[in-house]
Design a protein around this motif. Structure first.
Motif, PDB file in Angstrom:
ATOM      1  N   UNK A 135      85.747  17.449  26.318  1.00 56.19           N
ATOM      2  CA  UNK A 135      84.731  17.206  27.342  1.00 56.19           C
ATOM      3  C   UNK A 135      85.056  17.969  28.615  1.00 56.19           C
ATOM      4  N   UNK A 136      86.319  18.022  28.946  1.00 54.95           N
ATOM      5  CA  UNK A 136      86.707  18.747  30.156  1.00 54.95           C
ATOM      6  C   UNK A 136      86.422  20.236  30.021  1.00 54.95           C
ATOM      7  N   UNK A 140      83.863  22.604  32.304  1.00 55.42           N
ATOM      8  CA  UNK A 140      84.253  23.837  32.989  1.00 55.42           C
ATOM      9  C   UNK A 140      83.353  25.004  32.581  1.00 55.42           C
ATOM     10  N   UNK A 141      82.960  25.045  31.304  1.00 56.11           N
ATOM     11  CA  UNK A 141      82.069  26.107  30.848  1.00 56.11           C
ATOM     12  C   UNK A 141      80.698  26.006  31.515  1.00 56.11           C
ATOM     13  N   UNK A 142      80.208  24.798  31.687  1.00 59.42           N
ATOM     14  CA  UNK A 142      78.917  24.611  32.356  1.00 59.42           C
ATOM     15  C   UNK A 142      78.995  25.073  33.804  1.00 59.42           C
ATOM     16  N   UNK A 146      76.779  28.025  35.618  1.00 59.33           N
ATOM     17  CA  UNK A 146      75.987  27.779  36.821  1.00 59.33           C
ATOM     18  C   UNK A 146      76.344  28.761  37.940  1.00 59.33           C
ATOM     19  N   UNK A 147      77.615  29.110  38.006  1.00 61.76           N
ATOM     20  CA  UNK A 147      78.036  30.045  39.051  1.00 61.76           C
ATOM     21  C   UNK A 147      77.463  31.446  38.820  1.00 61.76           C
ATOM     22  N   UNK A 148      77.102  31.757  37.587  1.00 64.71           N
ATOM     23  CA  UNK A 148      76.568  33.079  37.268  1.00 64.71           C
ATOM     24  C   UNK A 148      75.045  33.141  37.370  1.00 64.71           C
TER      25      UNK A 148
END
Length: 247
Positions: A135-136, A140-142, A146-148
């Motif tokens: 889950x962690x 982090x992938x999400x 979002x940052x991109x």
């Protein structure tokens, strides 16, 4: 006379009747002799005391007494120990324990499973996915995705460059009168015949309208494309452009 005849008939009938046996009393199956033979047969003996079937007919080997060790197999038969030894020697000759058949290896706990045994993706299998992802890690992938993200702001449509032709779409929207309504004066003879010959030189009414506006239209009609003076050359119709804006 009748009495004599009746007696004679009864006598003849009695003489012809079959004799009924004595229900087996004294003969047949209920005789003492038959019972003695039957009891002797059940005990394996004859009436005289001899065995019912001689032993030599079956086998010349004597049977062991009751309670003794079980019978051994036929001569030359291998025992269980001999079979085990022969199996061990056969395995040694075939290459030792390295060539022995090994049980199928089971999947290790936590090993990544990309697909199931049927070749279908295991993304719907919780155990398979949890062994590779957490889950962690998904969180982090999400956040990285979002940052991109890049939000593109809308801008105005650029003006056309390199083309000075009149915009017939804008002309259609700036006018409101229907086709055939005369707004501009036209003078001359045989204006319709001249307009048919002039309009034949254009591939479409749109091209004729552009040429009409480029040469002084709608006030002037130098090429004779608008004989009725409605401002529309070669039966060009502005209605479709107007409907497109309204819809």
């Amino acid at each position: 006379m009748r009495a004599v005849l009746l007696v004679s008939v009864l006598g003849l009938a009695a003489g012809c009747a079959a004799t009924v046996p004595d229900s087996g009393q004294g003969v047949g199956f209920n005789t003492p002799e038959y019972q003695a033979q039957r009891d002797a047969a059940l005990t394996g003996q004859t009436v005289t005391g001899e065995p019912l079937v001689p032993g030599s007919v079956v086998s010349s080997e004597e049977l062991p007494p009751a309670g003794s060790a079980p019978l051994s197999g036929p001569a030359g038969a291998a025992s269980a120990e001999d079979i085990a030894q022969q199996t061990a020697r056969a395995l040694e000759q075939s290459g030792g324990a390295g060539n022995q058949i090994q049980p199928p290896a089971t999947a290790q706990a936590g090993a990544p499973l990309a697909e199931t045994s049927t070749g279908i993706s295991a993304e719907q299998d919780f155990d398979a996915v949890s062994s590779r992802r957490s889950i962690e890690g998904d969180a982090a992938l999400i956040e990285r995705n979002r940052a991109q993200y890049e939000v593109v702001q809308p801008t105005a449509v650029p003006e056309r460059s390199g083309n000075s032709d009149p915009n017939i779409v804008q002309y259609a929207l700036n006018t409101s009168h229907p086709r055939g309504t005369q707004l501009y004066s036209r003078s001359g003879f045989n204006l319709e015949a001249k307009a048919q010959r002039a309009c034949a030189g254009y591939s479409s009414p749109d091209q004729a309208q552009i040429a009409f506006l480029s040469n002084g239209g709608p006030e002037r009609d130098r090429k004779g494309l608008d004989p009725d003076g409605d401002g529309y050359a070669c039966r060009w119709d502005p209605a479709p452009f107007r409907r497109a804006v309204q819809n």
